[in-house]
Write a protein that holds these residues in place. Structure first.
Motif, PDB file in Angstrom:
ATOM      1  N   GLU A  64       0.828  -1.221   0.000  1.00  0.00           N
ATOM      2  CA  GLU A  64       0.000   0.000   0.000  1.00  0.00           C
ATOM      3  C   GLU A  64       0.858   1.266   0.000  1.00  0.00           C
ATOM      4  OE1 GLU A  64      -3.181   0.253  -0.321  1.00  0.00           O
ATOM      5  OE2 GLU A  64      -3.951  -1.750   0.092  1.00  0.00           O
ATOM      6  N   GLY A  65       2.177   1.080  -0.195  1.00  0.00           N
ATOM      7  CA  GLY A  65       3.070   2.242  -0.220  1.00  0.00           C
ATOM      8  C   GLY A  65       3.382   2.792   1.162  1.00  0.00           C
ATOM      9  N   LEU A  66       3.343   1.915   2.166  1.00  0.00           N
ATOM     10  CA  LEU A  66       3.574   2.343   3.550  1.00  0.00           C
ATOM     11  C   LEU A  66       4.791   1.642   4.149  1.00  0.00           C
ATOM     12  CD1 LEU A  66      -0.120   2.077   4.853  1.00  0.00           C
ATOM     13  CD2 LEU A  66       1.019   4.121   3.975  1.00  0.00           C
ATOM     14  N   ASP A  67       5.559   2.398   4.902  1.00  0.00           N
ATOM     15  CA  ASP A  67       6.682   1.851   5.662  1.00  0.00           C
ATOM     16  C   ASP A  67       6.294   2.005   7.135  1.00  0.00           C
ATOM     17  OD1 ASP A  67       9.031   1.177   6.887  1.00  0.00           O
ATOM     18  OD2 ASP A  67      10.219   2.835   6.077  1.00  0.00           O
ATOM     19  N   VAL A  68       5.721   0.927   7.705  1.00  0.00           N
ATOM     20  CA  VAL A  68       5.138   1.007   9.047  1.00  0.00           C
ATOM     21  C   VAL A  68       6.079   0.432  10.100  1.00  0.00           C
ATOM     22  CG1 VAL A  68       3.161   0.347  10.502  1.00  0.00           C
ATOM     23  CG2 VAL A  68       2.813   0.813   8.060  1.00  0.00           C
ATOM     24  N   THR A  69       6.334   1.213  11.145  1.00  0.00           N
ATOM     25  CA  THR A  69       7.103   0.757  12.304  1.00  0.00           C
ATOM     26  C   THR A  69       6.098   0.453  13.411  1.00  0.00           C
ATOM     27  OG1 THR A  69       8.919   2.234  11.737  1.00  0.00           O
ATOM     28  CG2 THR A  69       8.889   1.389  13.978  1.00  0.00           C
ATOM     29  N   ILE A  70       6.151  -0.761  13.982  1.00  0.00           N
ATOM     30  CA  ILE A  70       5.213  -1.147  15.042  1.00  0.00           C
ATOM     31  C   ILE A  70       5.970  -1.328  16.350  1.00  0.00           C
ATOM     32  CG2 ILE A  70       3.504  -2.862  15.801  1.00  0.00           C
ATOM     33  CD1 ILE A  70       3.090  -3.580  12.826  1.00  0.00           C
ATOM     34  N   ASP A  71       5.558  -0.566  17.367  1.00  0.00           N
ATOM     35  CA  ASP A  71       6.198  -0.646  18.684  1.00  0.00           C
ATOM     36  C   ASP A  71       5.225  -1.180  19.731  1.00  0.00           C
ATOM     37  OD1 ASP A  71       8.584   0.379  17.729  1.00  0.00           O
ATOM     38  OD2 ASP A  71       8.063   2.453  18.197  1.00  0.00           O
ATOM     39  N   ALA A  72       5.781  -1.861  20.743  1.00  0.00           N
ATOM     40  CA  ALA A  72       4.967  -2.337  21.866  1.00  0.00           C
ATOM     41  C   ALA A  72       4.501  -1.130  22.680  1.00  0.00           C
ATOM     42  CB  ALA A  72       5.790  -3.281  22.734  1.00  0.00           C
ATOM     43  N   GLY A  73       3.464  -1.333  23.485  1.00  0.00           N
ATOM     44  CA  GLY A  73       2.925  -0.238  24.291  1.00  0.00           C
ATOM     45  C   GLY A  73       2.913  -0.578  25.769  1.00  0.00           C
ATOM     46  N   ASN A  74       2.387   0.361  26.565  1.00  0.00           N
ATOM     47  CA  ASN A  74       2.323   0.145  28.017  1.00  0.00           C
ATOM     48  C   ASN A  74       0.949   0.515  28.568  1.00  0.00           C
ATOM     49  OD1 ASN A  74       2.432   2.871  27.692  1.00  0.00           O
ATOM     50  ND2 ASN A  74       4.237   3.221  28.959  1.00  0.00           N
ATOM     51  N   GLY A  75      -0.091   0.244  27.773  1.00  0.00           N
ATOM     52  CA  GLY A  75      -1.451   0.559  28.194  1.00  0.00           C
ATOM     53  C   GLY A  75      -2.133   1.479  27.193  1.00  0.00           C
ATOM     54  N   SER A  76      -3.466   1.438  27.188  1.00  0.00           N
ATOM     55  CA  SER A  76      -4.232   2.226  26.218  1.00  0.00           C
ATOM     56  C   SER A  76      -4.081   3.731  26.413  1.00  0.00           C
ATOM     57  CB  SER A  76      -5.710   1.844  26.285  1.00  0.00           C
ATOM     58  OG  SER A  76      -5.915   0.607  25.654  1.00  0.00           O
ATOM     59  N   ALA A  77      -4.071   4.173  27.668  1.00  0.00           N
ATOM     60  CA  ALA A  77      -3.924   5.616  27.928  1.00  0.00           C
ATOM     61  C   ALA A  77      -2.608   6.103  27.346  1.00  0.00           C
ATOM     62  CB  ALA A  77      -4.000   5.903  29.422  1.00  0.00           C
ATOM     63  N   GLY A  78      -1.564   5.285  27.503  1.00  0.00           N
ATOM     64  CA  GLY A  78      -0.245   5.630  26.956  1.00  0.00           C
ATOM     65  C   GLY A  78      -0.261   5.689  25.443  1.00  0.00           C
ATOM     66  N   ALA A  79      -1.005   4.765  24.808  1.00  0.00           N
ATOM     67  CA  ALA A  79      -1.092   4.749  23.342  1.00  0.00           C
ATOM     68  C   ALA A  79      -1.798   6.005  22.831  1.00  0.00           C
ATOM     69  CB  ALA A  79      -1.826   3.497  22.873  1.00  0.00           C
ATOM     70  N   VAL A  80      -2.870   6.411  23.513  1.00  0.00           N
ATOM     71  CA  VAL A  80      -3.589   7.634  23.121  1.00  0.00           C
ATOM     72  C   VAL A  80      -2.662   8.843  23.258  1.00  0.00           C
ATOM     73  CG1 VAL A  80      -5.527   9.181  23.642  1.00  0.00           C
ATOM     74  CG2 VAL A  80      -5.872   6.705  23.696  1.00  0.00           C
ATOM     75  N   THR A  81      -1.924   8.899  24.360  1.00  0.00           N
ATOM     76  CA  THR A  81      -0.996  10.025  24.594  1.00  0.00           C
ATOM     77  C   THR A  81       0.092  10.066  23.527  1.00  0.00           C
ATOM     78  OG1 THR A  81      -1.405   9.876  26.966  1.00  0.00           O
ATOM     79  CG2 THR A  81       0.552  11.096  26.294  1.00  0.00           C
ATOM     80  N   ARG A  82       0.610   8.912  23.139  1.00  0.00           N
ATOM     81  CA  ARG A  82       1.646   8.863  22.096  1.00  0.00           C
ATOM     82  C   ARG A  82       1.138   9.471  20.787  1.00  0.00           C
ATOM     83  NH1 ARG A  82       4.507   2.818  22.403  1.00  0.00           N
ATOM     84  NH2 ARG A  82       5.993   3.306  24.073  1.00  0.00           N
ATOM     85  N   VAL A  83      -0.121   9.180  20.445  1.00  0.00           N
ATOM     86  CA  VAL A  83      -0.701   9.732  19.213  1.00  0.00           C
ATOM     87  C   VAL A  83      -1.013  11.220  19.406  1.00  0.00           C
ATOM     88  CG1 VAL A  83      -2.637   9.576  17.586  1.00  0.00           C
ATOM     89  CG2 VAL A  83      -1.574   7.484  18.446  1.00  0.00           C
ATOM     90  N   ALA A  84      -1.487  11.577  20.594  1.00  0.00           N
ATOM     91  CA  ALA A  84      -1.838  12.978  20.872  1.00  0.00           C
ATOM     92  C   ALA A  84      -0.628  13.902  20.794  1.00  0.00           C
ATOM     93  CB  ALA A  84      -2.485  13.096  22.246  1.00  0.00           C
ATOM     94  N   THR A  85       0.529  13.403  21.233  1.00  0.00           N
ATOM     95  CA  THR A  85       1.737  14.234  21.229  1.00  0.00           C
ATOM     96  C   THR A  85       2.405  14.298  19.863  1.00  0.00           C
ATOM     97  OG1 THR A  85       3.091  12.337  21.871  1.00  0.00           O
ATOM     98  CG2 THR A  85       2.261  13.735  23.663  1.00  0.00           C
TER      99      THR A  85
END
Length: 346
Positions: A64-85
């Motif tokens: 699809e023309g994407l170079d995706v990096t996937i990282d582990a997380g430490n909870g949903s609140a943390g995942a939302v914050t990572r995207v928010a920042t």
């Protein structure tokens, strides 16, 4: 009969045309640079992460023309914050954590674009010897969970649906790593946790499956949705085609994972060679059976929501979490990037 001179002229002419064509044939085709995307999971590289890792390892994102990096997380609140920042463009997080974040941080404009867990995986676990067989039996008991646990946060919704007072149980705040150990040892009456996580963690601590009672929230009147793929407002506005491509690739991998869970687990082992393959295969199957392939999904397809249920579930979240307002369902879930329903049907 043709003249020999004209034949040789024809050969020269053909050679000249071929030579003239060479620069055009050999000029390099400039390929578009793939769009780089950073994606955060909500937790470790475990069975339920398989569809994301499979989409990467089988080259579906690359196609699809994407170079995706996937990282582990430490909870949903943390995942939302990572995207928010802006540290990550996309993530996997409990939709209710997004509802909470938006209510407390209005104007974040993060949106869920694909509902992966059609039902919350939250559950209360007790041991059979406790005599608890139904929610009402939990009155007066002590439950252990981390403060941020989805089941603990949604407890008021579970209590309300089952005629219990919110303060009918006492809470003990614990680290996620020792939650199941405390129940296995009998130090607490029960715990809350994700169904496919705590169940297997209890078994790993020597508790027989027959001795475990799981009161799953969706089985007891709680309408909450679970984890969704979320995206930053910048990505949604500037690279909508990348979002569509990501969801197409993920959807393809999810359908393959549902069809053959065992075949998806090697992509998890690639990222964490230390995983217990049989255990993570079982965890993945439990997640698919309990939270992904639901009666609603069989009707509306993977990734989608029912608008009326979404509104009710968000009101349920707002009340349970004590939020200052109920965010708008249309602002938080955007179905515009989903693949066609035919591609999402099971």
């Amino acid at each position: 009969m043709s003249h020999p001179f004209s034949a040789s002229r024809r050969l020269l002419l053909a050679a000249g045309l071929a030579a003239a064509a060479i620069p055009f044939l050999s000029s390099p085709v400039v390929a578009e640079e793939p769009v780089k995307l950073k994606f955060t999971l909500d937790w470790r590289f475990e069975g339920p992460a398989a569809p994301f890792l499979l989409a990467k390892s089988k080259g579906y994102f690359a196609a699809e023309g994407l170079d995706v990096t996937i990282d582990a997380g430490n909870g949903s609140a943390g995942a939302v914050t990572r995207v928010a920042t802006g540290a990550y463009e996309m993530g996997f997080a409990d939709f209710n954590a997004l509802v909470e974040y938006d209510a407390k941080t209005p104007g974040s404009k993060i949106q869920a674009v694909y509902m992966v867990y059609n039902a919350t995986p939250a559950a209360v676990f007790v041991l059979k010897k406790s005599g608890v067989t139904k929610p009402a039996d939990l009155a007066g008991k002590t439950l252990a969970a981390p403060i941020f646990d989805a089941g603990r946060k949604a407890w008021p919704a579970f209590a309300k649906s089952n005629g219990l007072a919110v303060d009918a149980v006492k809470w003990q705040s614990v680290d996620p790593a020792i939650r199941e150990t405390l129940l296995a040892r009998g130090d607490v009456d029960g715990i809350t946790g994700f169904y496919f996580t705590s169940l297997l963690n209890l078994e790993a601590r020597g508790v027989k499956p027959a001795d475990i009672v799981a009161l799953r929230y969706p089985d007891h009147g709680v309408e909450l949705y679970g984890n969704a793929i979320i995206a930053s407002p910048k990505l949604l506005a500037e690279k909508p085609k990348a979002v569509e491509g990501f969801l197409r690739a993920f959807n393809k991998a999810l359908k393959e994972t549902i069809a053959r869970p065992e075949a998806a687990i090697p992509s998890v082992k690639e990222r964490d060679p230390l995983i217990d393959v049989p255990l993570e295969t079982r965890r993945l199957k439990l997640a698919l059976e309990s939270s992904v392939v639901t009666p609603e999904v069989k009707q509306i397809g993977l990734g989608a929501v029912t608008p009326e249920r979404l509104k009710r579930s968000m009101a349920e979240t707002a009340e349970a979490y004590g939020l200052p307002k109920v965010p708008s369902a249309a602002e938080l879930f955007n179905p515009a990037f989903l693949p066609a329903k035919a591609e999402r049907s099971l």
